[in-house]
Design a protein around this motif. Structure first.
Motif, mmCIF file in Angstrom:
data_model
loop_
_atom_site.group_PDB
_atom_site.id
_atom_site.type_symbol
_atom_site.label_atom_id
_atom_site.label_comp_id
_atom_site.label_asym_id
_atom_site.label_seq_id
_atom_site.Cartn_x
_atom_site.Cartn_y
_atom_site.Cartn_z
ATOM 1 N N LEU A 1 -15.660 -0.545 -31.971
ATOM 2 C CA LEU A 1 -16.313 0.741 -31.717
ATOM 3 C C LEU A 1 -16.093 1.702 -32.885
ATOM 4 O O LEU A 1 -17.009 2.443 -33.277
ATOM 5 C CB LEU A 1 -15.785 1.362 -30.424
ATOM 6 N N TYR A 2 -14.891 1.687 -33.436
ATOM 7 C CA TYR A 2 -14.585 2.565 -34.571
ATOM 8 C C TYR A 2 -15.413 2.183 -35.797
ATOM 9 O O TYR A 2 -16.028 3.050 -36.441
ATOM 10 C CB TYR A 2 -13.092 2.489 -34.886
ATOM 11 N N LEU A 3 -15.458 0.890 -36.115
ATOM 12 C CA LEU A 3 -16.278 0.454 -37.247
ATOM 13 C C LEU A 3 -17.747 0.793 -37.004
ATOM 14 O O LEU A 3 -18.468 1.191 -37.925
ATOM 15 C CB LEU A 3 -16.111 -1.049 -37.474
ATOM 16 N N GLY A 4 -18.174 0.650 -35.756
ATOM 17 C CA GLY A 4 -19.542 1.014 -35.415
ATOM 18 C C GLY A 4 -19.831 2.479 -35.684
ATOM 19 O O GLY A 4 -20.922 2.838 -36.142
ATOM 20 N N SER A 5 -18.853 3.344 -35.416
ATOM 21 C CA SER A 5 -19.061 4.779 -35.661
ATOM 22 C C SER A 5 -19.208 5.071 -37.151
ATOM 23 O O SER A 5 -19.920 6.001 -37.541
ATOM 24 C CB SER A 5 -17.900 5.584 -35.073
ATOM 25 N N LEU A 6 -18.544 4.281 -37.996
ATOM 26 C CA LEU A 6 -18.655 4.469 -39.445
ATOM 27 C C LEU A 6 -19.998 3.968 -39.975
ATOM 28 O O LEU A 6 -20.523 4.498 -40.960
ATOM 29 C CB LEU A 6 -17.519 3.734 -40.158
ATOM 30 N N CYS A 7 -20.539 2.942 -39.324
ATOM 31 C CA CYS A 7 -21.766 2.303 -39.800
ATOM 32 C C CYS A 7 -23.026 2.856 -39.143
ATOM 33 O O CYS A 7 -24.137 2.568 -39.597
ATOM 34 C CB CYS A 7 -21.704 0.801 -39.523
ATOM 35 N N GLN A 8 -22.888 3.628 -38.096
ATOM 36 C CA GLN A 8 -24.010 3.983 -37.229
ATOM 37 C C GLN A 8 -25.151 4.683 -37.971
ATOM 38 O O GLN A 8 -24.933 5.525 -38.831
ATOM 39 C CB GLN A 8 -23.520 4.865 -36.087
ATOM 40 N N VAL A 9 -26.370 4.290 -37.578
ATOM 41 C CA VAL A 9 -27.594 4.879 -38.125
ATOM 42 C C VAL A 9 -28.328 5.582 -36.989
ATOM 43 O O VAL A 9 -28.612 4.972 -35.948
ATOM 44 C CB VAL A 9 -28.502 3.797 -38.745
ATOM 45 N N TYR B 1 -19.082 -11.182 -23.967
ATOM 46 C CA TYR B 1 -18.138 -10.142 -24.388
ATOM 47 C C TYR B 1 -18.035 -9.118 -23.273
ATOM 48 O O TYR B 1 -19.034 -8.480 -22.920
ATOM 49 C CB TYR B 1 -18.663 -9.502 -25.672
ATOM 50 N N HIS B 2 -16.855 -8.941 -22.710
ATOM 51 C CA HIS B 2 -16.728 -8.066 -21.541
ATOM 52 C C HIS B 2 -16.172 -6.690 -21.893
ATOM 53 O O HIS B 2 -15.658 -5.973 -21.030
ATOM 54 C CB HIS B 2 -15.872 -8.744 -20.461
ATOM 55 N N TYR B 3 -16.298 -6.319 -23.168
ATOM 56 C CA TYR B 3 -15.953 -4.971 -23.611
ATOM 57 C C TYR B 3 -17.221 -4.264 -24.085
ATOM 58 O O TYR B 3 -18.238 -4.903 -24.355
ATOM 59 C CB TYR B 3 -14.952 -5.026 -24.769
ATOM 60 N N ASP B 4 -17.130 -2.945 -24.216
ATOM 61 C CA ASP B 4 -18.244 -2.189 -24.768
ATOM 62 C C ASP B 4 -18.506 -2.667 -26.192
ATOM 63 O O ASP B 4 -17.585 -2.769 -27.006
ATOM 64 C CB ASP B 4 -17.902 -0.695 -24.752
ATOM 65 N N THR B 5 -19.762 -2.970 -26.491
ATOM 66 C CA THR B 5 -20.102 -3.611 -27.755
ATOM 67 C C THR B 5 -20.872 -2.660 -28.661
ATOM 68 O O THR B 5 -21.295 -1.582 -28.245
ATOM 69 C CB THR B 5 -20.943 -4.878 -27.482
ATOM 70 N N ARG B 6 -21.060 -3.076 -29.905
ATOM 71 C CA ARG B 6 -21.919 -2.373 -30.854
ATOM 72 C C ARG B 6 -22.780 -3.417 -31.557
ATOM 73 O O ARG B 6 -22.373 -4.568 -31.708
ATOM 74 C CB ARG B 6 -21.095 -1.585 -31.874
ATOM 75 N N GLY B 7 -23.985 -3.009 -31.991
ATOM 76 C CA GLY B 7 -24.857 -4.015 -32.575
ATOM 77 C C GLY B 7 -26.138 -3.466 -33.150
ATOM 78 O O GLY B 7 -26.181 -2.365 -33.698
ATOM 79 N N MET B 8 -27.206 -4.240 -32.980
ATOM 80 C CA MET B 8 -28.476 -4.011 -33.662
ATOM 81 C C MET B 8 -29.633 -3.762 -32.699
ATOM 82 O O MET B 8 -30.658 -3.201 -33.093
ATOM 83 C CB MET B 8 -28.775 -5.242 -34.534
ATOM 84 N N LEU B 9 -29.496 -4.162 -31.421
ATOM 85 C CA LEU B 9 -30.600 -4.042 -30.463
ATOM 86 C C LEU B 9 -30.628 -2.628 -29.881
ATOM 87 O O LEU B 9 -29.854 -2.294 -28.984
ATOM 88 C CB LEU B 9 -30.454 -5.073 -29.345
#
Length: 487
Positions: A116-124, A259-267
């Protein structure tokens, strides 16, 4: 008239929300992914490694938590990176913004929150939802049954002895050594980056690869031209005979496949059957041997046996998968003499139901293997139930093989389609086909909405008898709505 209205709604939905529109064979489609066709110069890509039951268990020495990202923007032929190597090396005990106290020293929870943290850095920022990254997923199939690490259909069980699973002894479920080549200009206007490594701790992949496992994903692109090309390699070894490597488009929030945790991705908006297609260019260079279950397409989701969406209760949630295997060495385990390996029925494109005991008409050769969730209460006998340990909860698999019955959906129709020497761009009616596949539900319950939170390609080398290498390239990956998500 109805089709015209549907296409008008699709166009207006795209126009109002500002979503990218892709042209596929002369038709206008809306892309469900943040980076349609992998054409965005400013790449967003991440890495995750899972143990046998899709957790971490224990970090590899000096590697930190097995989550990493390479995200950057391009300006005037320079790259501005959003994630540094300090972020990528974060491991248990290291604080970062948003880390909960319960996760600080828990390797499984730490990895989930690090994603989730890495996702926050990469988020568009985007419409209708922001997005984060493509996901490279690596999994080790070793299972130490004496470790007590993996639940059985979501229920914690004590250690036990079994010879069913590969494991060389204590420590066989380890996480990999990971090396990262930060994306850079490799000459002129061409960009390149990579992740690679090995599960064999203490080995040096810069020398000889004989006797050790190996994985690598390299991404390359010319600025302003075409798609990123992702080049993959996966090698098994005697100690690590069961390995998996996929490139995934996951949901940007909620649960992704397995994956049974909150995820981050592309969709940005996960697609729902029957209203989507998948386009991808695949070139298989080496197949990975006879045990390589190479997935041209693998879709994953989660819903309960009563049709309700998953809510994080691993005792009642069920991961659902459908996979098209294109390795010609993979045979149909479903047959007239082994109907327990077949789904109870097959549905044709014109919605006719053919039961598996109809030996004159059931397409046995179209199914490699079907297995039912281990927590289902009303299964039709005979039946195979899925492995209860390799997901954090019960799972259901529908594994397909090339067959003429899939022709209407654009899927492979014969052995060898899409295999070594037959590189091609596929446009697969994944939504149409997946809407007609059998998935278990409790009798009398309303049909589940089949919303797919993971779509991926890659291979699972399934307990190889010797060292094997698979190699392939992937590009132009896109998920296309054929009608607006709310229609």
């Amino acid at each position: 008239m109805a089709m015209g209205l549907q296409m008008y709604k699709l166009f207006m939905w795209a126009t109002l929300l500002g979503i990218s529109v892709s042209d596929a064979r002369g038709k206008q489609y809306i892309s469900a992914v943040g980076d349609p066709g992998m054409r965005r110069d400013g790449l967003r890509v991440a890495f995750e490694a899972w143990n046998f039951c899709n957790e971490v268990g224990e970090e590899a020495p000096g590697m930190g938590s097995p989550r990493a990202a390479d995200c950057f923007d391009v300006s005037s032929f320079s790259l501005r990176h959003r994630v540094n190597e300090t972020d990528n090396k974060l491991g248990v005990g290291n604080p970062f913004p948003g880390l909960g106290t319960e996760a600080v020293n828990n390797a499984d929870l730490f990895a989930a929150q690090k994603e989730l943290y890495l996702g926050s850095l990469c988020q568009v920022a985007d419409t209708p939802n922001p997005w984060q990254f493509w996901m490279i997923m690596l999994k080790n199939g070793n299972f130490d049954t004496k470790s007590g690490l993996c639940p059985e259909n979501g229920k914690k069980v004590p250690p036990f002895s079994s010879g069913r699973f590969p494991c060389f002894g204590k420590g066989c479920m380890n996480q990999p050594i990971l090396y990262h080549e930060l994306t850079h200009f490799s000459g002129g206007d061409r960009m390149r980056g990579s992740f690679n490594g090995t599960y064999d701790l203490g080995s040096d992949i810069r020398s000889e690869l004989d006797g050790i496992s190996f994985f690598e994903v390299v991404w390359e692109k010319k600025v302003g031209v075409g798609s990123w090309v992702f080049s993959h390699k996966l090698k098994t070894s005697k100690k690590y005979p069961w390995l998996m490597l996929y490139l995934r488009a996951d949901a940007t929030k909620g649960f992704s496949g397995g994956y049974h945790y909150d995820t981050r991705g592309m969709l940005k908006s996960p697609p729902e059957s029957p209203n989507f297609k998948v386009r991808v260019t695949l070139d298989v260079k080496q197949g990975g041997g006879p045990k390589s279950q190479f997935y041209l397409i693998d879709i994953g989701s989660c819903w309960k046996n009563n049709g309700n969406p998953c809510d994080g209760d691993v005792l009642t949630d069920v991961t659902r998968y459908s996979e098209m295997i294109i390795n010609p060495d993979t045979q149909a385990w479903c047959s007239p003499k082994s109907v327990g390996n077949c789904p109870p029925y097959h549905i044709t494109p014109d919605n006719k139901k053919i039961y598996r005991n109809d030996t004159a008409h059931f397409p046995y050769g179209a199914y490699h293997y079907y297995c039912a969730p281990g927590n289902a209460q009303h299964l039709e006998q005979p039946v195979s139930t899925c492995d209860p340990y390799s997901n954090p909860q019960a799972q259901e698999l529908v594994q397909l093989l090339p067959h003429p019955i899939w022709d209407e959906y654009g899927y492979p129709t014969k052995q060898g389609d899409g295999w070594v020497g037959d590189a091609r761009t596929w446009e697969l009616d994944v939504g149409g086909l997946s809407s007609r596949l059998y998935f278990y539900q409790d009798p009398g319950t309303p049909p589940a909405r089949r919303i797919w939170t993971s779509i991926d390609m890659g291979t699972e080398i399934f307990v190889s008898d010797k060292e094997e290498m698979a190699e392939w390239t992937l590009s132009d990956f896109d998920v296309l709505y054929t009608s607006s998500p709310d229609s």
